[in-house]
Design a protein around this motif. Structure first.
Motif, PDB file in Angstrom:
ATOM      1  N   ALA B  88       0.825  -1.126  -0.149  1.00  0.00           N
ATOM      2  CA  ALA B  88      -0.010  -0.211   0.092  1.00  0.00           C
ATOM      3  C   ALA B  88       0.726   1.288  -0.047  1.00  0.00           C
ATOM      4  CB  ALA B  88      -1.024   0.076   1.179  1.00  0.00           C
ATOM      5  N   ASN B  89       2.008   1.386   0.782  1.00  0.00           N
ATOM      6  CA  ASN B  89       2.776   2.560   1.044  1.00  0.00           C
ATOM      7  C   ASN B  89       4.154   2.479   0.016  1.00  0.00           C
ATOM      8  OD1 ASN B  89       1.177   3.814   2.558  1.00  0.00           O
ATOM      9  ND2 ASN B  89       1.704   2.351   4.093  1.00  0.00           N
ATOM     10  N   ASN B  90       4.314   1.149  -0.642  1.00  0.00           N
ATOM     11  CA  ASN B  90       5.326   1.060  -1.491  1.00  0.00           C
ATOM     12  C   ASN B  90       6.682   1.028  -0.624  1.00  0.00           C
ATOM     13  OD1 ASN B  90       3.793   0.650  -3.649  1.00  0.00           O
ATOM     14  ND2 ASN B  90       4.509   2.544  -4.652  1.00  0.00           N
ATOM     15  N   LYS B  91       6.844   0.223   0.477  1.00  0.00           N
ATOM     16  CA  LYS B  91       7.996   0.048   0.836  1.00  0.00           C
ATOM     17  C   LYS B  91       8.150  -1.211   1.409  1.00  0.00           C
ATOM     18  CE  LYS B  91       6.280   1.871   5.164  1.00  0.00           C
ATOM     19  NZ  LYS B  91       6.344   3.114   6.191  1.00  0.00           N
ATOM     20  N   VAL B  92       9.471  -1.664   1.624  1.00  0.00           N
ATOM     21  CA  VAL B  92       9.899  -2.982   2.194  1.00  0.00           C
ATOM     22  C   VAL B  92      10.437  -3.141   3.712  1.00  0.00           C
ATOM     23  CG1 VAL B  92      10.301  -3.982  -0.087  1.00  0.00           C
ATOM     24  CG2 VAL B  92      12.360  -2.943   1.358  1.00  0.00           C
ATOM     25  N   LEU B  93      10.348  -3.740   4.409  1.00  0.00           N
ATOM     26  CA  LEU B  93      10.991  -3.857   5.827  1.00  0.00           C
ATOM     27  C   LEU B  93      11.865  -5.037   6.015  1.00  0.00           C
ATOM     28  CD1 LEU B  93       7.206  -3.360   6.978  1.00  0.00           C
ATOM     29  CD2 LEU B  93       8.957  -1.713   7.552  1.00  0.00           C
ATOM     30  N   THR B  94      12.843  -4.867   6.835  1.00  0.00           N
ATOM     31  CA  THR B  94      13.943  -6.055   6.913  1.00  0.00           C
ATOM     32  C   THR B  94      13.587  -6.370   8.216  1.00  0.00           C
ATOM     33  OG1 THR B  94      15.697  -4.849   7.575  1.00  0.00           O
ATOM     34  CG2 THR B  94      15.294  -4.766   5.356  1.00  0.00           C
ATOM     35  N   GLU B  95      14.229  -7.526   8.580  1.00  0.00           N
ATOM     36  CA  GLU B  95      14.386  -8.228   9.965  1.00  0.00           C
ATOM     37  C   GLU B  95      14.969  -7.503  10.821  1.00  0.00           C
ATOM     38  OE1 GLU B  95      15.838 -12.232   9.468  1.00  0.00           O
ATOM     39  OE2 GLU B  95      14.052 -13.126   9.529  1.00  0.00           O
ATOM     40  N   SER B  96      15.971  -6.819  10.296  1.00  0.00           N
ATOM     41  CA  SER B  96      16.622  -6.016  11.379  1.00  0.00           C
ATOM     42  C   SER B  96      15.995  -4.531  11.523  1.00  0.00           C
ATOM     43  CB  SER B  96      18.034  -5.790  11.049  1.00  0.00           C
ATOM     44  OG  SER B  96      18.150  -4.736   9.789  1.00  0.00           O
ATOM     45  N   GLY B  97      14.793  -4.542  10.928  1.00  0.00           N
ATOM     46  CA  GLY B  97      14.044  -3.157  11.339  1.00  0.00           C
ATOM     47  C   GLY B  97      14.203  -1.970  10.206  1.00  0.00           C
ATOM     48  N   LEU B  98      15.215  -2.394   9.254  1.00  0.00           N
ATOM     49  CA  LEU B  98      15.093  -1.277   8.060  1.00  0.00           C
ATOM     50  C   LEU B  98      14.007  -0.912   7.359  1.00  0.00           C
ATOM     51  CD1 LEU B  98      18.871  -2.042   6.550  1.00  0.00           C
ATOM     52  CD2 LEU B  98      18.323  -0.099   8.329  1.00  0.00           C
ATOM     53  N   GLU B  99      14.083   0.167   6.892  1.00  0.00           N
ATOM     54  CA  GLU B  99      12.604   0.320   6.013  1.00  0.00           C
ATOM     55  C   GLU B  99      13.230   1.182   4.624  1.00  0.00           C
ATOM     56  OE1 GLU B  99       9.039   1.970   8.675  1.00  0.00           O
ATOM     57  OE2 GLU B  99       9.074   2.859   6.754  1.00  0.00           O
TER      58      GLU B  99
END
Ligand code: SRM
Ligand SMILES: Cc1cc2nc3c(=O)[nH]c(=O)nc-3n(C[C@H](O)[C@H](O)[C@H](O)COP(=O)(O)OP(=O)(O)OC[C@H]3O[C@@H](n4cnc5c(N)ncnc54)[C@H](O)[C@@H]3O)c2cc1C
Ligand code: SF4
Ligand code: FES
Lengths: 105, 849
Positions: B88-99
């Motif tokens: 919906a907001n066109n972003k990815v999230l990583t396991e370590s918490g990066l966006e």
């Protein structure tokens, strides 16, 4: 990381490689037109430590050494093999400092 | 301007290829590239993964480097898995918490090894084969194991079996299907492959369904099979297929196939418009492509689409050719003959283990597929016929039946291929591209590789690419460039002339006047040889040392493991008992392998660089001198015993052989020179196979020129008869110097003479009649060489500065630890790859203990 002294710089003849042992790694060292280069001495095609003993020269403007065994060329600046894109060898930072050759490890 | 944010999940082979393709776009600066990898390193060559076991390091396998990405402003995050996509907001999230926000998202997540849910599969020493970390774990486990089982007899399984074998394990392959490589091979092919592999000592068990893995009695584990049988093993490697890594797509509502795989269209777009999928995770037309070439094609399409291009993905050829455990295997197109109405030809040779099957269309016109085991020479032709839908020859069977010597060949040369034919499937290089590279000046396979990338991935196409190149050179009637290399626009003869006439004494002076650049491994040794022929200076003079090939530089022959062999001169093959003893003592002291050579002398192998001067000191003290076995120089003069002992001997062939060898020793030439002298026409010294052959007759010496053994044997031609000693030497002087003056680099006397206009007769007019009026000059030049002879080893050991150059390391007295020997027939020999691995492995366990 730190600079390790290898030898006196006059021990390096122009275009004649020497081998050095740097932290258990065999490194091939060259002096070409006053510039110094250091790459892994082990030929990835034969696993023999022969690269310091190859003929040094240039191909298409790149400074290279030819493996004395099967004659592949390696760019001394980048370690890239000219005959095979997929092969490249490690290079080391090297400098001349007050008459000594030093390699960064 | 705001850059478009491109995010690539997965930095495997295909993810990296995509980034390279984006960087190559014209408007590449309009994009900001970011990639995430779950693995601890940037992309590496998974296809060559197994070479890790034959000595390649993780670094050798790298396809890129941090510096490469940094220099091109590619952001990368390693060791961090993308855990979620916020579509919906066109972003990815990583396991370590990066966006990380994106405009376009590329899924290049590859696949993961499928491990069948057999009870007991999650224990230690139950491993998979996909990443460098997996291989590290396998190496560790192998050290504590004797027996290894590979579950899965497909391509990867057999590759893994080979790796385990190289690690020294007793290897079994367990396959669920009734045959090996069930995807690629039909039954006949599978059986031939199995026979061959079993002959190599790998045990194959087909039709085995593993029910459980429990503790073993003789070994760590016991595998119980559904049919009641069992197998004991210390480690288990699962290679039972791969599954597309489509977890993220599933989680976020991106369409996946029934049996997995992220659905893509011809643009490589998924069901969400700004999300693409490429490589092994993608499902196109209900197919997953488990090979790298189709992945690369997708990478290209996706990059093109994002940059506004129009390329489409329309499927890919799945033909493969491999060497598995030393057995050649290939499959092309519809190998199983599933196409409606198709027919097959089968050729089976049970003796040599060759199986070939060809599937052809109902109307006998087209080739649909093929399976080859044991002999894959025709792979290139068949694969091209199949993908290009070429018409079959009238009797299609000629394509797989071995051609009888002298019989008609299959007549399907590379000329029959259209320009659009894909020669290199890995890198999508067509015949047309290779041909244009040739017309742009690439005339060696090395140049073709760098210009087109053909042959640089799996290497399977190199033979075919070379054929295309050669055919094109022929078509173009390319005038062969005779410049010796890029540094001198001259032939060897011209360089020789310049050196002589202008009295040039160094390479630097020559290149300054007549060339450019730094020189290379072609021109430097050539010039070194010319300088030596003309001026005969000491080869290790400071200004000459760097020109010498390593053999000349170290005055010994480099062997495959970087050590050297030593051949003292034994003129005419005559040697005293004392000298024999001296060689024996030196060889024993330095633990050298000794062998009688084909040139009537003795070779000592396995000397290390730093030992050479020590060994030579002892040899010289015992009266030996260098044998120039390392140089393009006079090698040996073979002799037979001759009139002194032999009842048939006409003249003293040994004395003449020694005389000739002493005269010409040290002469450096365009190629090596070999001589022989026989005492009568029975020719026990084989003089007619030498560059210079001398045979005694009742009327004097007969002289033969320009013979050789080797790759293309040629008998020498009779040049003159009835010669006395003096005339014999005079003719040889002139002949040799004329050869030195006019031959090409690395041209033996035979090829030289065959290229000499007028041939042998012309040579007679020059050498005997002195038609060119140069004989006096030639003799003078030779007498200079003879008069300035020095044993270069003696000169070397007398100069401490030169001896220093033989040190193994400038900064340490340690030995070269890469040199390992094992014993065989009571002597040393270099350790082979397996033995080296073993040795290194046992050494490091020693260290642990
Ligand atoms: C040691 C020896 C084999 C043996 O154990 O018997 C040998 C070993 C090598 N030969 Fe040879 N040849 C040896 C006799 C021969 C012979 C037999 C003879 O001389 O009677 C021949 C065929 C005769 C001929 O040359 O006409 C022979 C034809 C070759 C060739 C092919 C030459 C050709 O024109 O086709 C090569 C390759 C080349 O020179 O380019 C070669 C090249 C080599 C090289 C230099 C290959 C290499 O680059 O490593 C080998 C290195 C020797 C070393 O390390 O010491 N060797 N080689 C023989 C040494 C003789 C000596 O005492 O010096
Ligand atoms: C031993 C072996 C031999 C092979 N031999 C051949 C051969 O001879 N010829 C041939 O054509 N093919 C061969 N292959 C197959 C070939 O390696 C693959 O087709 C190719 O690597 C696929 O590339 P990819 O980029 O799609 O996947 P991969 O190379 O697997 O890369 C995917 C990457 O994405 C990462 N990743 C996955 N999910 C995430 C996430 N959520 N976040 C961050 N990172 C993630 C993975 O860790 C991985 O690094 C072989 C494979 C193996 C294992
Ligand atoms: S025949 Fe080949 S392998 Fe044997 S010594 Fe000669 S060059 Fe080497
Ligand atoms: S087909 Fe693999 S490198 Fe050309």
């Amino acid at each position: 990381m730190g600079w390790q002294i290898i030898c006196d710089s006059q021990e390096l003849l122009e275009m004649v490689g020497v081998r050095a042992l740097v932290d258990d790694r065999q490194v091939a060292i060259f002096r070409v037109k006053g510039k110094f280069y250091a790459i892994d001495a082990i030929d990835p095609f034969t696993s023999a430590a022969v690269l310091a003993r190859g003929v040094v020269g240039s191909l298409n403007g790149q400074v290279v050494v030819a493996s004395p065994l099967l004659k592949q060329h390696f760019n001394l600046e980048t370690g890239q093999c000219l005959e095979d894109d997929a092969v490249h060898i490690k290079t080391y930072d090297i400098r001349e400092n007050t008459g000594k050759i030093e390699v960064l490890v | 301007m705001n850059k478009q944010k491109i995010v690539v999940i997965g930095n495997g082979m295909v993810g990296h290829k995509f980034i390279e393709n984006m960087l190559a776009q014209e408007k590449s600066e309009a994009f900001e590239l970011t990639t995430f990898s779950e693995e601890p390193r940037l992309a590496y060559d998974r296809v060559q993964l197994s070479s890790y076991f034959s000595g390649a390091s993780a670094e050798d396998l790298m396809l890129t480097s941090a510096a490469y990405y940094r220099d091109r402003d590619v952001n990368y995050v390693l060791n961090d898995k993308v855990a979620a996509i916020d579509t919906a907001n066109n972003k990815v999230l990583t396991e370590s918490g990066l966006e990380q926000p994106y405009d376009k998202l590329i899924l290049a997540t590859g696949s993961f090894p499928f491990v069948p849910p057999i009870p007991g599969h999650e224990q230690a020493h139950c491993l998979v084969y996909r990443t460098i970390e997996d291989l590290e774990a396998i190496t560790e486990s192998a050290k504590q194991s004797q027996v290894g089982v590979v579950v899965g007899g497909g391509l990867l399984g057999l590759e893994a079996a080979n790796a385990l074998k190289n690690l020294g394990l007793d290897v079994h392959v367990v396959e669920f299907a009734p045959r090996l490589m069930a995807v690629q091979l039909d039954e006949g092919g599978g059986q031939v492959l199995q026979d061959k592999i079993e002959a190599l000592g790998v045990n194959v068990h087909t039709d085995k369904n593993t029910r459980e893995i429990v503790a073993g009695e003789g070994a760590r584990y016991r595998m119980n099979f559904a049919d009641g049988s069992h197998l004991e093993t210390d480690m288990i490697l699962f290679s039972a297929g791969i599954r597309p890594q489509d977890e993220l797509a599933r989680k976020h509502g991106i369409a996946v196939g029934e049996r997995g795989g992220i659905v893509i269209d011809n643009n490589c777009q998924t069901s969400v418009e700004n999300i693409y999928a490429i490589g092994e995770c993608a499902l196109w037309n209900n197919r997953i492509f488990g090979l790298v070439a189709p992945g690369y094609a997708m990478a290209k399409v996706a990059a093109s689409h994002i940059a506004g291009g129009t390329e489409q993905f329309t499927g890919a050829d799945m033909s493969t050719k491999l060497k598995l455990l030393g057995v050649d295997v290939a499959s092309v197109g519809d190998a199983h003959g599933r196409s409606p109405g198709c027919k097959s030809y089968v050729y089976q040779d049970g003796i040599n283990g060759v199986y070939k099957r060809m599937v052809i269309s109902e109307d006998n016109r087209k080739l649909l597929g093929a399976v080859l085991v044991g002999d894959v020479d025709t792979y290139g032709t068949l694969q091209q016929m199949c993908v290009n839908a070429l018409d079959l020859p009238e009797e299609p069977e000629v394509l797989i039946v071995p051609s009888v010597e002298g019989g008609a060949s299959s007549g399907m040369g590379v000329d029959a291929l259209p320009d659009s034919a894909h020669i290199c499937t890995c890198n999508e290089v067509t015949k047309g591209q290779i041909c244009s590279a040739v017309s742009e000046g690439a005339t060696t396979i090395g140049a073709i590789k760098s210009a087109t990338k053909a042959g640089t991935s799996c290497g399977g196409c190199v033979a075919l690419a070379t054929q295309v190149m050669n055919a094109e050179l022929l078509n173009l009637g390319v005038e062969v460039n005779t410049d010796i290399c890029e540094h001198f626009p001259h032939t060897r003869q011209e360089l020789y002339h310049m050196v002589r006439v202008e009295q040039i004494k160094s390479f630097d002076a020559l290149i300054e006047r007549h060339g450019k650049g730094l020189g290379c491994d072609i021109c430097k040794p050539t010039v070194a040889s010319i300088l030596a022929s003309c001026w005969n200076q000491y080869v290790l003079d400071d200004q000459l040392a760097g020109l010498q090939d390593t053999n000349d530089h170290f005055m010994a022959n480099m062997q495959k493991n970087g050590t050297y062999s030593i051949v003292p001169r034994i003129a005419g093959g005559e040697i005293t008992p004392d000298k024999l003893i001296a060689i024996g003592q030196v060889a024993k002291k330095y633990n050298l392998y000794t062998k009688i050579t084909g040139g009537q002398r003795i070779d000592m192998f396995g000397a290390q660089q730093n030992e050479l001067p020590l060994i030579w000191k002892e040899l010289i003290d015992a009266g030996f001198e260098t044998g120039h076995a390392y140089g393009k120089a006079v090698r040996t003069v073979k002799s037979c015993v001759g009139s002194t002992w032999c009842r048939y001997g006409m003249l003293d062939s040994v004395a003449m052989a020694i005389n000739i060898e002493q005269r010409y020793k040290g002469l450096r030439a365009p190629h090596k020179l070999k001589f022989a002298v026989s005492g009568c026409t029975r020719e026990c010294a084989e003089a007619q196979s030498k560059d210079v052959g001398v045979i005694a007759t009742a009327d004097g010496w007969s002289l033969y020129f320009c013979g050789n053994g080797g790759m293309k044997p040629r008998h020498a031609d009779l040049f003159a008869t009835g010669l006395d000693d003096k005339t014999l030497i005079q003719y040889i002087d002139r002949f040799l110097m004329f050869y030195v003056r006019t031959a090409d680099r690395l041209q033996r006397t035979s090829t030289w003479m065959e290229n000499l206009e007028g041939g042998l007769d012309y040579l007679r007019t020059v050498v005997i009649e002195d038609k060119l009026n140069i004989c006096e000059e030639l003799e003078r030049e030779m007498s200079h060489v003879v008069g300035t002879y020095q044993c270069e080893w003696r000169t070397t050991i007398e100069d401490p500065e030169k001896v220093k150059r033989f040190r193994t390391f400038v900064n340490s007295d340690e030995k070269d630890s890469t040199v390992l020997f094992v014993e065989e027939r009571e002597q040393i020999r270099p350790a082979n790859e397996d033995e080296r691995l073993h040795f290194v492995a046992s050494q490091s366990t020693d260290k642990i203990a």
